[in-house]
Design a protein around this motif. Structure first.
Motif, PDB file in Angstrom:
ATOM      1  N   HIS A 217     -53.753 -15.893  20.715  1.00  0.00           N
ATOM      2  CA  HIS A 217     -54.350 -14.358  20.664  1.00  0.00           C
ATOM      3  C   HIS A 217     -53.472 -13.645  19.661  1.00  0.00           C
ATOM      4  CE1 HIS A 217     -57.212 -15.332  24.027  1.00  0.00           C
ATOM      5  NE2 HIS A 217     -56.215 -15.444  24.743  1.00  0.00           N
ATOM      6  N   ALA A 218     -52.221 -13.381  20.078  1.00  0.00           N
ATOM      7  CA  ALA A 218     -51.631 -12.270  19.197  1.00  0.00           C
ATOM      8  C   ALA A 218     -51.516 -12.934  17.697  1.00  0.00           C
ATOM      9  CB  ALA A 218     -50.229 -12.123  19.505  1.00  0.00           C
ATOM     10  N   GLU A 219     -51.527 -14.227  17.384  1.00  0.00           N
ATOM     11  CA  GLU A 219     -51.335 -14.995  16.097  1.00  0.00           C
ATOM     12  C   GLU A 219     -52.724 -14.839  15.472  1.00  0.00           C
ATOM     13  OE1 GLU A 219     -49.703 -19.029  14.241  1.00  0.00           O
ATOM     14  OE2 GLU A 219     -49.276 -18.678  16.155  1.00  0.00           O
TER      15      GLU A 219
ATOM     16  N   GLU B 156     -55.132 -12.578  15.786  1.00  0.00           N
ATOM     17  CA  GLU B 156     -55.118 -11.153  15.580  1.00  0.00           C
ATOM     18  C   GLU B 156     -54.521 -10.781  14.173  1.00  0.00           C
ATOM     19  OE1 GLU B 156     -57.561  -8.905  16.625  1.00  0.00           O
ATOM     20  OE2 GLU B 156     -57.868  -9.956  18.705  1.00  0.00           O
TER      21      GLU B 156
END
Length: 405
Positions: free
Chosen positions: A233-235, A237
């Motif tokens: 997820h963070a990557e 975004e």
């Protein structure tokens, strides 16, 4: 403002996306009166910036419905699939000779596909649209379902024998009926976008597996490709927020060399990935299709194809019941659709989940196991053909629609 007039239909399809309109297309000549209820204006519904892989079975379904000849000239096709695992040297190559077919699949942009489906039913007096419109209440009775529909400031009332929920993964129709779901959200999101490349040929679909998740690369007309890049997820975004130069530099490390120089076209979208299966696909007077019934990981491009099969299967079940004088909204009729599609969908959900977990993994025993599997698929033709049949929709029960429907 309220309208006291009640309009009767045989079938109300809630959701005017590709799956919902496919169902209407399949029943175009059935004699059933149909209303499609779509929350967005039709021109807005067509603007979604996505492209989809269409399987060989989806092609056959659209051909039997009679709409494929309008779809085919505006989409891309591929005659080879290349499956690779990170930096592993061996690439599994699936070819048309493995199935003895002209192509292995197709790629259609959302607006092109939905537009052709809409055009196919626009001259049918038995099919009506309510758009933009929202279902505010449904009352299910023994012999009918009563719907209250909001259009602007006006409330309209419909009466129908069957309601079909084709209204997406958060399906208000499913939730209002109290149908529970099982599944989970993945640790990953997908970044989707389109690139233009300089390769001389554009007839190969790539599935490239990385420790962070799979990357699908699908050919589009005009030397373009739709890319679905799965990342934590963070990557995902962070990648979306990169400026174009840095984004393309990072992307280049993951693209096959044969594409040559690439440029980004349009925006990057991000959506989270989930697996979901409804505990029931049907209730008396209600049937769920597509993402309203199930969602899977996008690896292998199976999601929309499952929904198209749902629509075709339900159309066949409904039409046979109608021809025999049976009640198309009865649970005995609808259970035939559920028993046909639920297990087949669960098989694909399990297949895509296993693929993602097996390849998004750097644990050495798993790496050895999956690469042994790639070697077996490469060298044992039976394994290759069976895997390809599963990916292209040629395993399981195929709907038998007819143009005369």
């Amino acid at each position: 403002m309220k309208s006291n007039c009640i309009v009767d239909y045989d079938l109300a399809i809630v959701g005017g996306g590709i799956v919902g309109v496919t169902l209407a297309c399949a029943l175009k000549n059935s004699g059933l009166s149909i209303v499609i209820i779509e929350a967005q204006p039709l021109e807005v519904a067509m603007t979604r910036q996505r492209a989809y892989a269409l399987s060989l079975l989806s092609e056959r379904i659209f051909s039997e419905i009679g709409v494929w000849e309008g779809i085919f000239p505006n989409i891309a096709n591929f005659s080879q699939i290349k499956l690779s695992d990170a930096d592993y040297q061996k690439t599994v190559k699936f070819n048309t000779s493995d199935l003895k077919t002209e192509y292995l699949g197709y790629v259609a942009e959302h607006g092109q596909l939905l537009g052709k489906l809409q055009t196919f039913v626009e001259d049918c007096a038995q099919i009506h649209w309510l758009s933009p419109a929202k279902v505010v209440e449904v009352e299910y009775q023994d012999s009918q379902a009563n719907l209250s529909i909001k259009m602007g400031e006006e409330i309209r009332y419909l009466r129908t024998r069957l309601v079909v929920g084709a209204d997406g993964p958060k399906s208000p129709m499913r939730q209002a009926a109290g149908i529970a779901t099982r599944g989970w959200k993945y640790w990953q999101s997908c970044v989707t976008f389109i690139i233009r490349h300089e390769a001389s040929e554009n007839n190969v679909a790539f599935e490239r597996f990385w420790a962070t998740g799979p990357m699908g690369i699908l050919p589009l007309p005009g030397n373009r490709c739709q890319i679905v890049w799965t990342l934590p997820h963070a990557e995902a975004e962070a990648v979306q927020q990169l400026d174009e130069e840095k984004f393309m530099a990072r992307l280049k490390r993951h693209l096959p060399d044969c594409l040559g120089k690439c440029e980004l076209i349009g925006d990057r979208s991000v959506f989270p990935v989930q697996l979901m299966q409804s505990q029931s696909y049907v209730r008396p007077r209600l049937a769920l299709v597509g993402d309203a019934a199930h969602c899977c990981h996008p690896v292998g491009g199976q999601g929309l194809n499952l929904g198209i099969r749902d629509a075709a299967a339900l159309a066949e079940v409904i039409y046979k019941a109608y021809q025999q004088g049976a009640d198309i909204g009865s649970i005995s009729v609808l259970k035939k659709y559920e028993s046909w599609r639920k297990l087949e969908n669960l098989t694909i959900l399990g297949f895509t989940d296993a693929l993602d977990r097996l390849f998004s993994n750097e644990w050495l025993p798993v790496v050895i196991l999956r690469r042994l599997g790639l070697v077996m698929i490469t060298h044992i033709q039976l394994f290759k053909v069976e895997a390809l049949k599963l990916m292209t929709g040629l395993k399981g029960k195929a709907p038998a629609l007819e143009r005369s429907l």
